[in-house]
Design an enzyme around this catalytic site. Structure first.
Site, PDB file in Angstrom:
ATOM      1  N   ASN A 157      -1.022  18.160 -21.311  1.00 15.36           N
ATOM      2  CA  ASN A 157      -1.179  17.078 -22.302  1.00 15.36           C
ATOM      3  C   ASN A 157      -1.267  17.610 -23.724  1.00 15.36           C
ATOM      4  OD1 ASN A 157      -1.376  14.696 -20.561  1.00 15.36           O
ATOM      5  ND2 ASN A 157      -3.110  15.803 -19.712  1.00 15.36           N
TER       6      ASN A 157
ATOM      7  N   GLU B 218      -5.217  16.630 -11.792  1.00 13.53           N
ATOM      8  CA  GLU B 218      -5.715  16.826 -13.160  1.00 13.53           C
ATOM      9  C   GLU B 218      -7.241  16.868 -13.243  1.00 13.53           C
ATOM     10  OE1 GLU B 218      -3.132  15.285 -16.425  1.00 13.53           O
ATOM     11  OE2 GLU B 218      -4.999  14.407 -17.138  1.00 13.53           O
TER      12      GLU B 218
ATOM     13  N   ARG C 130       0.819  -1.228   0.000  1.00 16.04           N
ATOM     14  CA  ARG C 130       0.000   0.000   0.000  1.00 16.04           C
ATOM     15  C   ARG C 130       0.845   1.268   0.000  1.00 16.04           C
ATOM     16  NH1 ARG C 130      -3.564  -3.028   3.467  1.00 16.04           N
ATOM     17  NH2 ARG C 130      -5.184  -3.879   2.130  1.00 16.04           N
TER      18      ARG C 130
ATOM     19  N   HIS D 247       0.497  10.367 -28.094  1.00 19.45           N
ATOM     20  CA  HIS D 247       0.424   9.031 -27.481  1.00 19.45           C
ATOM     21  C   HIS D 247      -0.084   8.003 -28.493  1.00 19.45           C
ATOM     22  CE1 HIS D 247       0.362  10.045 -22.880  1.00 19.45           C
ATOM     23  NE2 HIS D 247       1.571   9.878 -23.342  1.00 19.45           N
TER      24      HIS D 247
ATOM     25  N   GLU E 215       9.272  18.249 -24.655  1.00 21.53           N
ATOM     26  CA  GLU E 215       8.436  18.605 -23.499  1.00 21.53           C
ATOM     27  C   GLU E 215       8.731  20.040 -23.055  1.00 21.53           C
ATOM     28  OE1 GLU E 215       5.921  16.897 -22.443  1.00 21.53           O
ATOM     29  OE2 GLU E 215       6.278  14.818 -22.996  1.00 21.53           O
TER      30      GLU E 215
ATOM     31  N   LYS F 121       5.759  23.647 -15.332  1.00 24.42           N
ATOM     32  CA  LYS F 121       5.022  22.442 -14.939  1.00 24.42           C
ATOM     33  C   LYS F 121       4.720  22.458 -13.437  1.00 24.42           C
ATOM     34  CE  LYS F 121       4.577  17.534 -14.928  1.00 24.42           C
ATOM     35  NZ  LYS F 121       4.852  16.235 -15.499  1.00 24.42           N
TER      36      LYS F 121
ATOM     37  N   HIS G  23       9.014   8.897 -27.056  1.00 25.82           N
ATOM     38  CA  HIS G  23       7.887   9.677 -26.532  1.00 25.82           C
ATOM     39  C   HIS G  23       7.936  11.143 -26.984  1.00 25.82           C
ATOM     40  CE1 HIS G  23       4.768  11.037 -23.796  1.00 25.82           C
ATOM     41  NE2 HIS G  23       5.604  11.973 -23.364  1.00 25.82           N
TER      42      HIS G  23
ATOM     43  N   ARG H 255      -4.482  21.146 -15.196  1.00 23.05           N
ATOM     44  CA  ARG H 255      -3.320  20.306 -15.489  1.00 23.05           C
ATOM     45  C   ARG H 255      -3.422  19.638 -16.857  1.00 23.05           C
ATOM     46  NH1 ARG H 255       0.103  16.129 -11.637  1.00 23.05           N
ATOM     47  NH2 ARG H 255       1.483  15.427 -13.295  1.00 23.05           N
TER      48      ARG H 255
ATOM     49  N   LYS I 275       2.888  11.856 -11.177  1.00 22.97           N
ATOM     50  CA  LYS I 275       2.143  10.804 -11.890  1.00 22.97           C
ATOM     51  C   LYS I 275       3.031   9.575 -11.990  1.00 22.97           C
ATOM     52  CE  LYS I 275      -0.916  13.335 -15.040  1.00 22.97           C
ATOM     53  NZ  LYS I 275      -1.149  13.717 -16.454  1.00 22.97           N
TER      54      LYS I 275
ATOM     55  N   HIS J 276      -0.296  15.482 -26.682  1.00 24.69           N
ATOM     56  CA  HIS J 276      -0.204  14.097 -26.206  1.00 24.69           C
ATOM     57  C   HIS J 276      -1.337  13.203 -26.691  1.00 24.69           C
ATOM     58  CE1 HIS J 276       3.009  15.625 -23.759  1.00 24.69           C
ATOM     59  NE2 HIS J 276       3.218  14.446 -23.189  1.00 24.69           N
TER      60      HIS J 276
HETATM   61  N1  GLY Z   1       2.987  14.754 -18.499  1.00 25.47           N
HETATM   62  C1  GLY Z   1       1.803  15.450 -18.191  1.00 25.47           C
HETATM   63  C2  GLY Z   1       1.570  15.592 -16.724  1.00 25.47           C
HETATM   64  O1  GLY Z   1       2.421  15.275 -15.926  1.00 25.47           O
HETATM   65  O2  GLY Z   1       0.517  16.015 -16.336  1.00 25.47           O
END
Ligand code: GLY
Length: 353
Positions: A237, A229, A117, A244, A181, A219, A259, A233, A139, A240
């Protein structure tokens, strides 16, 4: 050791050589704990020795090595790490150091956030992409069934230590990967930074640490306002949704797209959609097109249906609709913008034509 959570605060981001940073203090806090270092084949060869010879507390750390590459950011690899941690008797008060690029920090963060956990982890990004994006913002994630980051958690590391000395070992492709990025951060929030980045002709030589820090701060500021998010946030993206899909499309092909490279192409297509749908000026679009095309070879399949199928799995979608980010101008970004298949197909066709 107490793990910071989003409801309290974002974890510290420490810049500078590891030997000067608060890294040594942090290791001292774990002097009675087990420590594991997660690496991939590249950071095993190029970065690990610096840690285990430079820091006494790490001389006996358990080293866990992943195979390198995005195709290994999967559950099967997590199982192996969890089994190793179990066999070595790791518990909730122990520590995992994630030493690597985005695959190591995404997977390592995920593994640590659910093992028993959750136990403490620290990111030490070694790639530009990791420093600018993956290791910042809490994330964690792994891919599933060919889709990017389908499993993951929001969990801040105890701290992230950014030692740009690690960048010396990076090949050019990896620099370009992270640079995408940085471009994204500038495009969504800071036109002055965008203009500075477009002046850079030789990425490794001319990219200064202060410029990287400026991009990262964008960021950090966005994540601080919306860590999980719920809204704002999502602008991180930009590029992306399509990026993606491109990355997944080519994942197990003979021509995989890194990426950042996929995101760069995604940003170009999403900028093109922004011209029609968000009034991005043709002049600004052409500046974006010039910058991206001179840095990244364009690789796009003539397969709107195939890409659309992948885009339908995007995490930002809602009500069965594909949602993307659009730029009304360089330096600002809209999120939750609906994209129809017809509009996507037209944008792709214009681009390929
Ligand atoms: N890579 C996008 C974020 O961390 O929200």
């Amino acid at each position: 050791m107490h793990m910071a959570s989003f409801s309290e605060q974002l974890s510290p981001l420490e810049w500078g050589p590891l030997s000067n940073a608060r890294f040594i203090d942090l290791l001292a806090q774990f002097s009675n704990s087990k420590i594991a270092i997660l690496v991939d084949e590249n950071t095993h060869d190029h970065c690990l020795e610096y840690l285990i010879t430079g820091f006494e507390a790490l001389a006996t750390a358990e080293v866990i090595m992943l195979p390198a590459g995005e195709e290994n950011k999967v559950l099967e690899v997590c199982f192996q790490v969890w089994e190793t941690l179990t066999e070595a008797g790791f518990g909730r008060h122990d520590l995992l150091l994630n030493l690597g690029g985005g695959v190591v920090t995404d997977l390592g963060g995920f593994v640590a956030s659910v093992y028993k956990r959750g136990f403490a982890f620290v990111h030490i990004p070694t790639s530009l992409l990791g420093m600018v994006d993956a290791a910042v913002g809490g994330k964690t994630g792994i891919d599933l069934a060919g889709y990017k980051n389908q499993l993951g958690t929001f969990q801040e590391p105890l701290a992230t230590f950014v030692d740009t000395g690690f960048l010396q070992t990076l090949p050019d492709t990896e620099w370009r990967n992270g640079f995408a990025e940085l471009l994204k951060h500038a495009l969504i929030a800071d036109k002055t930074l965008w203009e500075a980045l477009t002046q850079i002709k030789n990425i490794p030589l001319e990219l200064r640490t202060e410029t990287i820090q400026q991009g990262v701060q964008i960021k950090v500021d966005i994540v601080a306002q919306d860590p999980t998010e719920q809204g704002l946030r999502k602008i991180l993206n930009f590029g992306h949704t399509i990026g993606h899909a491109l990355e997944s499309y080519y994942l197990n092909s003979d021509t995989p797209l890194a990426h950042g490279h996929a995101v760069a192409i995604g940003m170009l297509l999403e900028a093109q959609l922004s011209v029609d749908q968000a009034n991005l000026s043709q002049t600004e679009f052409e500046a974006i097109e010039k910058c991206i095309k001179q840095t990244y070879p364009i690789q796009i399949p003539n397969d709107a249906e195939g890409l659309w199928t992948l885009m339908q799995q995007d995490k930002k979608n809602a009500n069965g609709e594909v949602r993307i980010c659009l730029l009304p101008q360089i330096g600002s970004c809209l999120f939750d913008q609906k994209l129809t298949f017809t509009d996507f197909q037209h944008a792709l066709q214009d681009f390929i034509a």
